[in-house]
Design a protein around this motif. Structure first.
Motif: not given
Length: 229
Positions: A150, A152-153, A168, A170, A181
Motif C-alpha cells: 500500500t 498514500h491513496h 487500499r 492502512r 499508507a
C-alpha cells in the motif's frame, strides 16, 4: 531487532519521526529488544527533508549486516499526480526546495539506495518496511512486482502500474515486506512492528504511552477471498 530508518534528500519528516519514536519507546519498554537509528545510503550526513528545509542527521550508513529491519519513508513536497509532473522535472537537475513529490522519490533511483534495498529484499533475514511513498521508492526501482503493498491513496495507481498488487489498507503485511499508507500510518506501522516482533503487551504499553489508538485492520494475503458487497 535492530531497525535502520533510511533518510534521503526530500524525505517526509513525519514518515521518519513517527515510527522512530514508537520503535525507540518499544526498545525502552522491552529492555532493549528493539534498537533504532537514522541512516543514509551515503553514510553519516545531514539530510534535508522536503518540509521547509527541516534536516535530520544520519548517524551512519545503511548496513545490511547489522539491520534486521530497514524502514523507508516517503517524500514531502508539492502534491501532483505522476502524469501531471513535467517530464523534464522528473529527470535530473538541481535539487530544489519546491518540487513535486514524485520527483523527489524518483531522485532516489540515481543514488546507491535502490541497489541496497534490492539486497535487503533478497535477504531472508531482513524485513523491509515503508511509510507512505516509501513503497513507491521500492516500486520505481522494480522491487515490488507481484508483491502486495500500500501507499498514500494518491499513489495507488502508480503502485499498480509497476506490477505490484496495490491494496487500499492502512497496513499491509506481505511477510518480509510491510507497508503503511498515508503519512500518519507511520504510527500504526511502528506499533504493528512492535506487536509482530516483540509482542502485543509491549505494543499496547507504547500505544497507551503515546495516547494513540491504531486505525484499520492489518491486511494480509490470507483467508478466503471476500464476496462483493
Amino acid at each position: 531487532m535492530h531497525v535502520q530508518v533510511v533518510l534521503f534528500d526530500g524525505f517526509d519528516p513525519l514518515d521518519v519521526v513517527a515510527p522512530y519514536e514508537v520503535l525507540y519507546a518499544g526498545g525502552q519498554a522491552s529492555g532493549g529488544a528493539v534498537t533504532v537509528e537514522l541512516v543514509s545510503a551515503e553514510g553519516p550526513r545531514e539530510v534535508i527533508s522536503g518540509t521547509g528545509g527541516l534536516a535530520l542527521c544520519a548517524v551512519g550508513a545503511l548496513d545490511l549486516k547489522r539491520a534486521d529491519l530497514v524502514l523507508v519513508p516517503g517524500a514531502s513536497g508539492r502534491v501532483g499526480e505522476p502524469g501531471e509532473v513535467p517530464e523534464e522535472e522528473l529527470g535530473a537537475g538541481e535539487w530544489q526546495q519546491d518540487e513535486f513529490i514524485p520527483v523527489r522519490l524518483g531522485r532516489t533511483l540515481a543514488t546507491e539506495l535502490p541497489a541496497l534495498l534490492k539486497l535487503a529484499m533478497d535477504d531472508p533475514g531482513i524485513t523491509v518496511a515503508t511509510v507512505c511513498g516509501g513503497s513507491l521508492v521500492l516500486a520505481m526501482a522494480g522491487l515490488l512486482e507481484g508483491r502486495h503493498a500500500t501507499t498514500h491513496h494518491m499513489g495507488l495507481d502508480m503502485l499498480d502500474a509497476t506490477g505490484a498488487h496495490a491494496v487500499r489498507a492502512r497496513i499491509v503485511d506481505d511477510g518480509d515486506l510491510i507497508t503503511g499508507a498515508g503519512v500518519t500510518s507511520g504510527l500504526d506501522l511502528g506499533l504493528y512492528l512492535l506487536e509482530r516482533e516483540v509482542g502485543p503487551r509491549v505494543a499496547h504499553a507504547v500505544e497507551e504511552f503515546f495516547a494513540h489508538e491504531r486505525r484499520g485492520t492489518v491486511w494480509r494475503p490470507q483467508g478466503p477471498t471476500p464476496t462483493t458487497f
